[in-house]
Design a protein around this motif. Sequence first.
Motif, PDB file in Angstrom:
ATOM      1  N   ARG A 442      54.325  30.189 -89.765  1.00  6.79           N
ATOM      2  CA  ARG A 442      54.699  28.895 -90.376  1.00  6.79           C
ATOM      3  C   ARG A 442      55.860  28.259 -89.604  1.00  6.79           C
ATOM      4  NH1 ARG A 442      51.795  26.068 -92.240  1.00  6.79           N
ATOM      5  NH2 ARG A 442      49.971  27.180 -92.864  1.00  6.79           N
ATOM      6  N   ARG A 446      55.970  24.425 -87.996  1.00  5.48           N
ATOM      7  CA  ARG A 446      56.729  23.484 -88.852  1.00  5.48           C
ATOM      8  C   ARG A 446      57.138  22.203 -88.106  1.00  5.48           C
ATOM      9  NH1 ARG A 446      60.162  26.939 -92.147  1.00  5.48           N
ATOM     10  NH2 ARG A 446      58.183  27.406 -93.136  1.00  5.48           N
ATOM     11  N   ASP A 449      54.109  20.071 -87.619  1.00  5.95           N
ATOM     12  CA  ASP A 449      53.639  19.503 -88.895  1.00  5.95           C
ATOM     13  C   ASP A 449      54.493  18.307 -89.303  1.00  5.95           C
ATOM     14  OD1 ASP A 449      51.503  21.130 -89.163  1.00  5.95           O
ATOM     15  OD2 ASP A 449      52.475  22.587 -90.487  1.00  5.95           O
ATOM     16  N   ARG A 450      55.796  18.409 -89.009  1.00 10.51           N
ATOM     17  CA  ARG A 450      56.696  17.292 -89.362  1.00 10.51           C
ATOM     18  C   ARG A 450      56.272  16.025 -88.618  1.00 10.51           C
ATOM     19  NH1 ARG A 450      61.540  20.044 -88.086  1.00 10.51           N
ATOM     20  NH2 ARG A 450      61.533  21.692 -89.627  1.00 10.51           N
ATOM     21  N   LEU A 452      53.219  15.328 -87.455  1.00 13.07           N
ATOM     22  CA  LEU A 452      51.949  14.854 -88.021  1.00 13.07           C
ATOM     23  C   LEU A 452      52.187  14.125 -89.342  1.00 13.07           C
ATOM     24  CD1 LEU A 452      49.552  17.867 -87.249  1.00 13.07           C
ATOM     25  CD2 LEU A 452      49.833  15.733 -85.990  1.00 13.07           C
ATOM     26  N   GLU A 453      53.110  14.664 -90.128  1.00 13.00           N
ATOM     27  CA  GLU A 453      53.416  14.055 -91.420  1.00 13.00           C
ATOM     28  C   GLU A 453      54.008  12.650 -91.240  1.00 13.00           C
ATOM     29  OE1 GLU A 453      52.476  14.765 -94.218  1.00 13.00           O
ATOM     30  OE2 GLU A 453      53.734  13.467 -95.468  1.00 13.00           O
ATOM     31  N   SER A 454      54.883  12.508 -90.229  1.00 10.74           N
ATOM     32  CA  SER A 454      55.491  11.170 -90.046  1.00 10.74           C
ATOM     33  C   SER A 454      54.454  10.179 -89.517  1.00 10.74           C
ATOM     34  CB  SER A 454      56.725  11.232 -89.141  1.00 10.74           C
ATOM     35  OG  SER A 454      56.344  11.619 -87.859  1.00 10.74           O
ATOM     36  N   ARG A 456      51.284  10.339 -90.363  1.00 12.00           N
ATOM     37  CA  ARG A 456      50.434  10.045 -91.535  1.00 12.00           C
ATOM     38  C   ARG A 456      51.093   8.986 -92.423  1.00 12.00           C
ATOM     39  NH1 ARG A 456      49.504  11.388 -96.505  1.00 12.00           N
ATOM     40  NH2 ARG A 456      51.414  12.610 -96.679  1.00 12.00           N
ATOM     41  N   THR A 457      52.411   9.140 -92.595  1.00 10.29           N
ATOM     42  CA  THR A 457      53.088   8.205 -93.503  1.00 10.29           C
ATOM     43  C   THR A 457      53.358   6.860 -92.834  1.00 10.29           C
ATOM     44  OG1 THR A 457      55.147   9.296 -92.912  1.00 10.29           O
ATOM     45  CG2 THR A 457      54.159   9.920 -95.017  1.00 10.29           C
ATOM     46  N   THR A 461      53.912   5.256 -85.678  1.00 13.06           N
ATOM     47  CA  THR A 461      54.784   6.188 -84.944  1.00 13.06           C
ATOM     48  C   THR A 461      54.138   6.558 -83.612  1.00 13.06           C
ATOM     49  OG1 THR A 461      55.449   7.138 -87.053  1.00 13.06           O
ATOM     50  CG2 THR A 461      55.974   8.423 -85.087  1.00 13.06           C
TER      51      THR A 461
END
Length: 462
Positions: A442, A446, A449-450, A452-454, A456-457, A461
């Motif tokens: 993990r 991490r 993933d951060r 990818l998350e930004s 997505r939101t 970006t």
Amino acid sequence: MKILVLGGSPKGEASITLRYTRFLGMRFPEHRFEEVYVAASVRSLEKNLGELIAKVREADLVVFAFPLYVCLVHAAYKRFFELVEERALSSAFAGKPALLLATSIHWHDHTALEYVRGMAEDWGMGVCGVYSAGMDDLVKASERNRLEAFGRLAFRRAASGELPRRETAPRPDWDYVYAPQAGPARVDPRGLRALIVTDGAPGSGIRAMAERFGELFGGDSELVDLNALPMKGGCQGCIQCGLDNRCTYGDSDGVQAVYREKLRRADIVVWAYGIRDRYWSARAKTFIDRRFLDTHQPNAVGKQVVYLVSGPLSAHANLRQIISTMEEFSGGNLAALVTDEPRDTAAIDRAIRGAAECAVECHQVGYQAPRTFAGVGGAKVFRDEIWGKLRFPFVADHRYYKAHHFYDFPQKEWGARLKTTLLRALVHIPAIRRAILVDMKRHMVRPLDRVLESIRTSPGTP
Ligand SMILES: Cc1cc2nc3c(=O)[nH]c(=O)nc-3n(C[C@H](O)[C@H](O)[C@H](O)COP(=O)(O)O)c2cc1C
């Protein structure tokens, strides 16, 4: 044993490499060593190869002692290999043991060793030992001990009368000559300029491939024929270029103008070479060695590169590796590689057209493929050498490396160093160690993933 040393340095007697074979001669006085400056005297060997071949016939062991020159041997040593084959004299080497001894800074020394091994094995020799020395190794006692141990083992093996089995695959024959179909539909060059460099003589398949690329590309393309390009000689290894990237030949022949003017102007560079033995021709290698006027600096940054190859490249993994190395180092993007292996005009025509389109498209989007180990590892070798021992005489490289932030040593990454030091300390606490180990996978994903998350939101970006 009678040991014949075939020197591959253009510097002849002043060769660093020959200091290593002389060291072996001193440590093993029971053997008789004879040196021939093969690369330095290749012009006279063109006229008279007989004397050298007579020495080979008499020898109990042949040592190929060569410096690295741009992933391979020097062009003049390459020419020697060609001469032996042109004159059908390789039988003089057959059944004899061979040693390979190279000196270098270990920048892709493995591809040169593989090339010479392949040639020796093609000639029916048994390779009893391969040694790759760093150019300064001889000044270190530990390295002298290593070389002496190598000599002991290799000479014993060579004297045993039992030849090791070959490790390289025999090279396939190639007799296909590509002849293009008429009337190509042109590619839109979008204002880009192409430089096509070939060692293909008029009438050869590779020349036809080079010309075909030029026709398809239309627009602004220029073909440089290395057979017609004035070349006074090969790189002499004088390192004068180290100070200010000026070659000792200057503009007394045509090579510097190709690298300095034509290559710099081009957006797309096409290298069109035919396979000769296990590499390109010695003529092409002379031109490639003289690329060293830019010493250890990339000279095709941001350009799109295409290779057109005549011959069975898929059977020459070593040469394929050299191509990647050269282009990853040059800073260009290897957009396409076309060979005449399909042995079918229409298929080759389609591939050349596809290569031209791909190069234009890659240029339009500014695509540069990430480097592989060949480029990443090679850059680190150069970075450390230019920072350290080779800063002189390679003064121009040091300037370039500083200006272009090539000195990206890991010890400058303070954040990463602080984090790893902390973690190394914390891991001694059993509870933390357990927590880290349980979640190691993990931890690694991490930060990704951060990102990818930004994205997505907020999809904007970069
Ligand atoms: C033009 C040129 C190209 C070179 N190419 C390579 C190379 O590809 N890889 C490497 O490790 N060293 C390379 N070297 C370094 C030489 O191989 C090294 O200095 C060698 O020990 C010289 O031996 P010699 O004095 O016997 O010629 C190159 C040097 C020159 C001048």
